[in-house]
Design a protein around this motif. Structure first.
Motif, PDB file in Angstrom:
ATOM      1  N   ILE A 195       1.192  -0.932  -0.224  1.00 41.16           N
ATOM      2  CA  ILE A 195       0.345  -0.319  -0.105  1.00 41.16           C
ATOM      3  C   ILE A 195       0.353   1.336   0.156  1.00 41.16           C
ATOM      4  CG2 ILE A 195      -0.303  -0.130   3.073  1.00 41.16           C
ATOM      5  CD1 ILE A 195      -3.117   0.529  -0.114  1.00 41.16           C
ATOM      6  N   ASP A 196       1.545   1.389   0.531  1.00 43.50           N
ATOM      7  CA  ASP A 196       3.634   2.265   0.488  1.00 43.50           C
ATOM      8  C   ASP A 196       3.355   2.159  -0.586  1.00 43.50           C
ATOM      9  OD1 ASP A 196       4.792   4.345   1.599  1.00 43.50           O
ATOM     10  OD2 ASP A 196       6.246   2.707   1.527  1.00 43.50           O
ATOM     11  N   ALA A 197       3.977   1.020  -1.576  1.00 42.40           N
ATOM     12  CA  ALA A 197       3.840   1.770  -3.002  1.00 42.40           C
ATOM     13  C   ALA A 197       2.539   2.362  -3.993  1.00 42.40           C
ATOM     14  CB  ALA A 197       4.205   0.149  -3.773  1.00 42.40           C
ATOM     15  N   THR A 199       0.940   4.189  -2.643  1.00 46.09           N
ATOM     16  CA  THR A 199       0.402   5.628  -2.450  1.00 46.09           C
ATOM     17  C   THR A 199       1.427   6.658  -3.009  1.00 46.09           C
ATOM     18  OG1 THR A 199       0.231   4.932   0.323  1.00 46.09           O
ATOM     19  CG2 THR A 199       0.506   7.156  -0.597  1.00 46.09           C
ATOM     20  N   HIS A 200       2.861   5.413  -2.925  1.00 46.00           N
ATOM     21  CA  HIS A 200       3.673   6.596  -3.965  1.00 46.00           C
ATOM     22  C   HIS A 200       3.260   6.630  -5.618  1.00 46.00           C
ATOM     23  CE1 HIS A 200       7.080   4.549  -0.662  1.00 46.00           C
ATOM     24  NE2 HIS A 200       6.243   5.439  -0.484  1.00 46.00           N
ATOM     25  N   ALA A 201       3.000   5.407  -6.379  1.00 43.14           N
ATOM     26  CA  ALA A 201       2.663   5.611  -7.290  1.00 43.14           C
ATOM     27  C   ALA A 201       0.976   7.072  -7.899  1.00 43.14           C
ATOM     28  CB  ALA A 201       2.198   4.236  -8.196  1.00 43.14           C
ATOM     29  N   VAL A 264      -0.081  13.036   1.885  1.00 47.19           N
ATOM     30  CA  VAL A 264      -0.090  11.489   2.296  1.00 47.19           C
ATOM     31  C   VAL A 264       0.790  11.719   3.148  1.00 47.19           C
ATOM     32  CG1 VAL A 264      -0.806   9.497   2.063  1.00 47.19           C
ATOM     33  CG2 VAL A 264      -1.647  10.321   0.462  1.00 47.19           C
ATOM     34  N   HIS A 265       2.370  11.435   2.538  1.00 51.70           N
ATOM     35  CA  HIS A 265       3.388  11.249   3.217  1.00 51.70           C
ATOM     36  C   HIS A 265       3.359  12.302   4.581  1.00 51.70           C
ATOM     37  CE1 HIS A 265       4.318   7.806   0.540  1.00 51.70           C
ATOM     38  NE2 HIS A 265       5.752   7.670   1.410  1.00 51.70           N
ATOM     39  N   ALA A 266       3.123  13.469   4.195  1.00 45.99           N
ATOM     40  CA  ALA A 266       3.457  14.693   5.034  1.00 45.99           C
ATOM     41  C   ALA A 266       2.502  13.920   6.546  1.00 45.99           C
ATOM     42  CB  ALA A 266       3.390  15.845   4.832  1.00 45.99           C
ATOM     43  N   ALA A 278       3.247   1.598  11.635  1.00 46.63           N
ATOM     44  CA  ALA A 278       4.509   1.816  10.919  1.00 46.63           C
ATOM     45  C   ALA A 278       4.163   3.149   9.054  1.00 46.63           C
ATOM     46  CB  ALA A 278       4.121   0.558  10.032  1.00 46.63           C
ATOM     47  N   HIS A 279       4.535   2.633   8.642  1.00 46.96           N
ATOM     48  CA  HIS A 279       4.540   3.561   7.294  1.00 46.96           C
ATOM     49  C   HIS A 279       3.614   3.655   6.262  1.00 46.96           C
ATOM     50  CE1 HIS A 279       6.386   6.693   4.966  1.00 46.96           C
ATOM     51  NE2 HIS A 279       6.871   4.901   3.722  1.00 46.96           N
ATOM     52  N   GLY A 280       3.908   1.831   5.992  1.00 47.71           N
ATOM     53  CA  GLY A 280       2.767   1.998   4.646  1.00 47.71           C
ATOM     54  C   GLY A 280       1.712   1.894   5.066  1.00 47.71           C
ATOM     55  N   ALA A 282      -0.114   3.831   7.957  1.00 47.29           N
ATOM     56  CA  ALA A 282      -0.146   4.736   8.298  1.00 47.29           C
ATOM     57  C   ALA A 282      -0.508   5.552   6.452  1.00 47.29           C
ATOM     58  CB  ALA A 282       0.792   6.418   8.668  1.00 47.29           C
ATOM     59  N   ASN A 283       0.239   5.529   5.980  1.00 47.40           N
ATOM     60  CA  ASN A 283      -0.010   5.558   4.482  1.00 47.40           C
ATOM     61  C   ASN A 283      -1.267   5.788   4.232  1.00 47.40           C
ATOM     62  OD1 ASN A 283       2.058   7.484   3.807  1.00 47.40           O
ATOM     63  ND2 ASN A 283       3.335   5.888   3.014  1.00 47.40           N
ATOM     64  N   GLY A 284      -1.676   3.823   4.064  1.00 49.76           N
ATOM     65  CA  GLY A 284      -2.174   3.585   3.260  1.00 49.76           C
ATOM     66  C   GLY A 284      -4.397   4.432   3.844  1.00 49.76           C
TER      67      GLY A 284
HETATM   68 FE   LIG Z   1       6.284   5.837   1.648  1.00 49.42          FE
END
Ligand SMILES: [Fe+2]
Length: 386
Positions: A195-197, A199-201, A264-266, A278-280, A282-284
């Motif tokens: 889900i982090d990936a 989010t990046h995309a 989202v990352h901010a 965890a980073h992913g 939180a982003n997801g």
């Molecule tokens: Fe990330």
């Protein structure tokens, strides 16, 4: 028409695909390494991947030492221990094998071996003066894109914040993305890194700094991850799904390295820094809410995201198509069986104003957001995710 100048920053070489790891020995020889340092974590060593990497180097007559103390979301202290080891011998090559944490620590150890001073001197953008020891980064997860990004993220425990060294010297000499290495990843790691990936995309596709070139990578990444994330989590042995996720994560990383991520990352950073989420995850969790807010900032692109994620959106009006994108992401996230709300993650409502302020301070990312966000907007988004 887009008037931005197209630029592409990436590793010297990217090797990707099934069995691409077999090329490691040749690439290590190409930098004339006699002694290498492998930076990794205990899980990678236990999975046997560490041994495989060692064997490939030994076959070429290259000696190898191992630093296996990388922790998830590593702090500055963890990096310092690794730097000490990297400086204790004459290494011509540093390998980072694992998730984003291992790859980032390897990159930090590389540049801190050739630049004087402390890590704190280099937290920020373009502060590193000299190239580091050559690195080869090899992800065993599919998500962070750290193998192709110029950012190394470290937790500043005192400030309770994630900080980054952002420099072209953080990019590796070689990135090797072999989907076979991701087969051993357990479902929770597949979910949160996947889900982090995604989010990046999505973020790099809709970033103010996106170009027609980063769009190529971002769109393909959204399509690959959208069609395979659920399957990779449900059936980790499905090689096609693992392949899609590995290549999708690589493409998302290239897009992110050149277009940047957005709000989202901010908004996710304070969750990691203050509540160890965890980073992913939180982003997801935040992704659909930020997308919903951002729709009006770029309606055609959000409509395109819905299509890339497999939604049948025609003949709906464009605005309705765009709103479908966030709902589709929410549906994917629901199927991943990971925490679905801030409450579930034990983040209290009272923390919202402080987190909103901290998120607004991540100006490097907020400035990329396709719709301007005020502190009240950020608070509302956190409240929606409660
Ligand atoms: Fe990330």
């Amino acid at each position: 028409m887009d008037t931005k100048i197209i630029s592409l920053r990436s590793p010297h070489l990217i090797l990707a695909g099934v069995n691409s790891l077999e090329r490691l020995g040749d690439e290590a020889k190409a930098v004339e390494a006699k002694k290498a340092l492998l930076v990794t974590d205990k899980g990678v060593v236990e999975s046997g991947i560490g041994e495989r990497v060692q064997a490939l180097l030994k076959k070429e007559g290259i000696e190898i030492d191992i630093f296996n103390k990388v922790i998830p979301d590593p702090d500055i202290g963890c990096a310092e221990v690794c730097i000490e080891m990297a400086k204790s011998e004459r290494y011509e090559l540093i390998l980072g094998v694992g998730g984003g944490s291992s790859m980032d620590i390897a990159s930090v150890a590389s540049v801190m071996s050739t630049n004087p001073g402390r890590i704190q001197d280099y937290l920020g953008i373009n502060l590193v003066k000299k190239p580091g020891i050559p690195t080869i980064l090899i992800p065993t997860t599919a998500g962070t894109g750290a193998e192709v990004t110029p950012n190394a993220i470290l937790t500043d425990v005192e400030a309770k914040l994630k900080k980054a060294i952002v420099s072209p010297y953080i990019l590796p000499r070689v990135a090797i993305v072999d989907p076979l290495l991701s087969l051993s990843m357990p479902p929770p790691v597949t979910s949160s890194s996947g889900i982090d990936a995604l989010t990046h995309a999505i973020e790099s596709y809709t970033s103010n700094n996106a170009t027609v070139l980063t769009d190529l990578f971002a769109k393909e990444a959204i399509m690959l991850i959208g069609r395979s994330l659920r399957t990779a989590v449900a059936n980790g042995n499905n090689l096609q799904a693992r392949y899609d996720m590995s290549i999708g994560s690589l493409y998302a990383g290239i897009a992110l390295a050149n277009a940047g991520v957005t709000a989202v990352h901010a908004l996710a950073y304070p969750l990691g820094g203050q509540f160890n989420v965890a980073h992913g995850i939180a982003n997801g969790l935040l992704l659909p809410y930020v997308m919903e807010f951002n729709v009006l900032g770029d309606i055609p692109k959000f409509a395109q995201i819905a299509q890339l994620l497999g939604e049948k959106v025609e003949p709906l009006p464009l605005l309705e198509q765009a709103h479908r994108a966030a709902n589709t992401v929410k549906a994917i996230y629901k199927d991943l069986k990971i925490p679905q709300s801030l409450t579930e993650l034990e983040v209290p409502k009272e923390a919202i104003p402080g987190m909103a302020k901290a998120a607004m301070n991540v100006t490097r990312l907020m400035g990329n957001n396709p719709r301007e966000m005020a502190v009240e907007d950020v608070e509302r988004i956190y409240e929606e995710a409660l």
